[in-house]
Design an enzyme around this catalytic site. Structure first.
Site, PDB file in Angstrom:
ATOM      1  N   ARG A 159      -2.572  -2.037  -3.445  1.00 27.58           N
ATOM      2  CA  ARG A 159      -3.758  -1.200  -3.288  1.00 27.58           C
ATOM      3  C   ARG A 159      -3.569   0.057  -4.144  1.00 27.58           C
ATOM      4  O   ARG A 159      -2.546   0.740  -4.034  1.00 27.58           O
ATOM      5  CB  ARG A 159      -3.917  -0.780  -1.828  1.00 27.58           C
ATOM      6  CG  ARG A 159      -5.049   0.197  -1.653  1.00 27.58           C
ATOM      7  CD  ARG A 159      -4.883   1.009  -0.412  1.00 27.58           C
ATOM      8  NE  ARG A 159      -5.934   1.996  -0.336  1.00 27.58           N
ATOM      9  CZ  ARG A 159      -5.781   3.195   0.196  1.00 27.58           C
ATOM     10  NH1 ARG A 159      -4.617   3.545   0.699  1.00 27.58           N
ATOM     11  NH2 ARG A 159      -6.784   4.032   0.241  1.00 27.58           N
TER      12      ARG A 159
ATOM     13  N   ARG B  28     -10.395  16.599   6.982  1.00 31.04           N
ATOM     14  CA  ARG B  28     -11.115  16.921   5.736  1.00 31.04           C
ATOM     15  C   ARG B  28     -12.519  17.421   6.057  1.00 31.04           C
ATOM     16  O   ARG B  28     -13.171  16.891   6.955  1.00 31.04           O
ATOM     17  CB  ARG B  28     -11.205  15.678   4.847  1.00 31.04           C
ATOM     18  CG  ARG B  28      -9.908  15.311   4.200  1.00 31.04           C
ATOM     19  CD  ARG B  28     -10.020  14.004   3.447  1.00 31.04           C
ATOM     20  NE  ARG B  28      -9.179  12.992   4.052  1.00 31.04           N
ATOM     21  CZ  ARG B  28      -9.210  11.697   3.727  1.00 31.04           C
ATOM     22  NH1 ARG B  28     -10.043  11.271   2.808  1.00 31.04           N
ATOM     23  NH2 ARG B  28      -8.425  10.840   4.311  1.00 31.04           N
TER      24      ARG B  28
ATOM     25  N   GLU C 101      -8.478  -4.642   4.837  1.00 28.11           N
ATOM     26  CA  GLU C 101      -8.291  -4.383   3.410  1.00 28.11           C
ATOM     27  C   GLU C 101      -7.157  -5.228   2.828  1.00 28.11           C
ATOM     28  O   GLU C 101      -7.235  -5.701   1.697  1.00 28.11           O
ATOM     29  CB  GLU C 101      -8.034  -2.900   3.183  1.00 28.11           C
ATOM     30  CG  GLU C 101      -9.280  -2.071   3.465  1.00 28.11           C
ATOM     31  CD  GLU C 101      -9.021  -0.583   3.493  1.00 28.11           C
ATOM     32  OE1 GLU C 101      -9.075   0.033   2.438  1.00 28.11           O
ATOM     33  OE2 GLU C 101      -8.773  -0.044   4.584  1.00 28.11           O
TER      34      GLU C 101
ATOM     35  N   ASN D 114       0.864  -1.173   0.000  1.00 28.65           N
ATOM     36  CA  ASN D 114       0.000   0.000   0.000  1.00 28.65           C
ATOM     37  C   ASN D 114       0.904   1.228   0.000  1.00 28.65           C
ATOM     38  O   ASN D 114       1.430   1.616   1.037  1.00 28.65           O
ATOM     39  CB  ASN D 114      -0.879  -0.046   1.259  1.00 28.65           C
ATOM     40  CG  ASN D 114      -1.849   1.115   1.331  1.00 28.65           C
ATOM     41  OD1 ASN D 114      -1.809   2.027   0.493  1.00 28.65           O
ATOM     42  ND2 ASN D 114      -2.712   1.090   2.324  1.00 28.65           N
TER      43      ASN D 114
ATOM     44  N   HIS E 293     -12.580   3.851  -0.537  1.00 29.32           N
ATOM     45  CA  HIS E 293     -12.720   2.815   0.501  1.00 29.32           C
ATOM     46  C   HIS E 293     -13.457   1.588  -0.030  1.00 29.32           C
ATOM     47  O   HIS E 293     -14.027   0.819   0.750  1.00 29.32           O
ATOM     48  CB  HIS E 293     -13.549   3.317   1.715  1.00 29.32           C
ATOM     49  CG  HIS E 293     -12.836   4.273   2.594  1.00 29.32           C
ATOM     50  ND1 HIS E 293     -13.488   5.283   3.256  1.00 29.32           N
ATOM     51  CD2 HIS E 293     -11.543   4.360   2.968  1.00 29.32           C
ATOM     52  CE1 HIS E 293     -12.629   5.970   3.978  1.00 29.32           C
ATOM     53  NE2 HIS E 293     -11.431   5.427   3.827  1.00 29.32           N
TER      54      HIS E 293
END
Ligand code: AMP
Length: 401
Positions: free
Chosen positions: A90, A241, A385, A7, A180
């Site tokens: 990923r 965010r 994940e 990742n 996601h």
């Protein structure tokens, strides 16, 4: 079968080595500060650790180091990279080009790099890591790329289009992509299994709440709408965010502060959210502690998040014309009883009733929180994940044998 999951971020390269015979983690670690120094931290499933400052001018040196740490020294777990059967990467943005996991070729890497305009922080880093990995690994080791956006490619146009001139969708691909996806896909399948119901018959609202958060309507196993948009900035309030904001407020603030587009992007991505509203921290635990201690802005940030989650749960239930289950995952979703409790409070009209006692006790484990008379089931489902990326990689290799 041993699979390495990678990742890569702009200055980091996280990895996990998995034994797919029993889906167990063998070792994991993180190379960070790429381009500005270098550091590796590594640990094995049996508790051995390695940590060092390094020189990582690029992702290639970081990848070489992780190979060294995996294969040599006290915290090594394999003798050579030949023991690795495949690598799964990923990838954040696959846009409309990639709607499923694919094997890596030079063309695939170039295409991922070309999509960098749509994911400036991530896609170029992914391409660098893919090229580094190709240079360092034996040529016969297959690699697969798993896209965060792919799961959401099933959204209908009414969900993914913005009310902007259609030409900008055609020319510049401006639309909602959603993110996601790997997590939402993993947890919705895990939930169906836990409920002992076919995923293809369920209407689920999947709440992945972490430093970045997104909520997805999963109908019959497919994403039909999601809160993150063109970038991972849309939707609910996040660590730093802002989530959804009236676009006119953005142009207004830009004018007031005299911000350039990249300065405005920094303001919305790094200085807003929990941090900007509370003035305390981007971390849910800190905001929660400050709220409990009486900090009004922290209380506001905490209630903004739970209020927004409620609105999306209700909205997505309406979009799907029904709701069988709500699930919580991610660092906040799995651990914060306050956020889960706030989001499920006063939702009995929708058929949501949770066991408050059980909710308070639940942390990071697969647990059904809803009461027996709750029409909608509410669950905590830990995400993984890396495991899904490894499963996808394995399935693709078997398919291409
Ligand atoms: P993630 O991005 O999924 O790693 O999630 C990070 C977020 O999870 C941070 O805001 C943390 O404060 C939050 N988090 C992690 N552990 C806990 C916990 N035990 N209680 C509340 N929030 C937590």
């Amino acid at each position: 079968m041993i699979i390495l999951v990678v990742n890569a971020g702009s200055s980091s390269l996280k990895y996990q080595l998995l034994n797919m015979d029993d889906e167990s983690m063998i070792a994991k670690g993180n190379c960070d500060r790429i381009g500005i120094g270098g550091h590796i931290s590594h640990k094995t499933a049996d508790g051995r650790k390695f940590e060092a400052d390094c020189e990582f001018p690029t992702h290639t040196e970081a990848f070489e180091k992780l190979v060294e740490v995996l294969t040599t020294g006290d915290a090594s777990v394999i003798k050579s990279m030949n023991e690795i059967d495949a690598v799964g990467h990923r990838i954040v943005q696959g846009a409309e080009v990639f709607s499923k996991t694919v094997l890596v070729t030079d063309e695939v890497i170039d295409k991922i790099d070309e999509l960098r305009e749509l994911a400036p922080v991530h896609n170029h880093a992914h391409a660098l890591a893919l090229r580094a990995c190709k240079n360092v690994l034996p040529a016969n080791v297959p690699q697969a790329v798993v896209f965060d956006t792919a799961f959401h490619q099933t959204m209908p146009p009414k969900a993914y289009m913005f009310g902007l001139p259609y030409e900008d969708y055609e020319q510049y691909h401006v639309r909602k992509y959603g993110f996601h996806g790997t997590s939402h896909r993993f947890v919705s399948a895990a939930l169906a299994k836990a409920m002992n119901r076919p995923l293809e018959e369920l209407k689920i609202v999947s709440c992945h709440l972490g430093n970045g958060s997104s909520i997805t309507a999963v109908e019959n196993g497919k994403s039909v709408d999601t809160t993150m948009g063109f970038t991972p900035l849309d939707g609910v309030l996040m660590g730093t965010r802002c989530g959804a904001v009236d676009p006119s407020a953005i142009t207004f603030v830009m004018e007031k502060h005299g911000f350039t587009p990249s300065e405005m992007s920094e303001y919305m991505n790094k200085k807003s959210g929990f941090l900007g509203v509370s003035g305390v921290s981007s971390d849910n635990r800190d905001v929660n502690d400050a709220a409990v201690a009486g900090n009004k802005r922290a209380q506001l940030a905490a209630t903004m998040l739970t209020y927004q989650i409620k609105k999306y749960i209700g909205g997505f239930a309406a979009a799907m014309n029904g709701l069988d289950a709500v699930l919580f995952t991610g660092g906040i979703g799995e651990n914060s009883w306050e956020v889960r409790g706030g989001a499920c409070k006063d939702m009995d009209f929708l058929g949501i009733k949770i066991d408050d006692e059980l909710n308070r006790k639940t942390r990071g484990t697969l647990t059904k929180l809803s009461l027996p008379d709750s029409k909608v089931e509410v669950w905590v489902v830990p995400t993984n994940e890396e495991l899904l990326i490894a499963r996808d990689t394995l399935a693709l290799i078997n398919q291409n044998k």
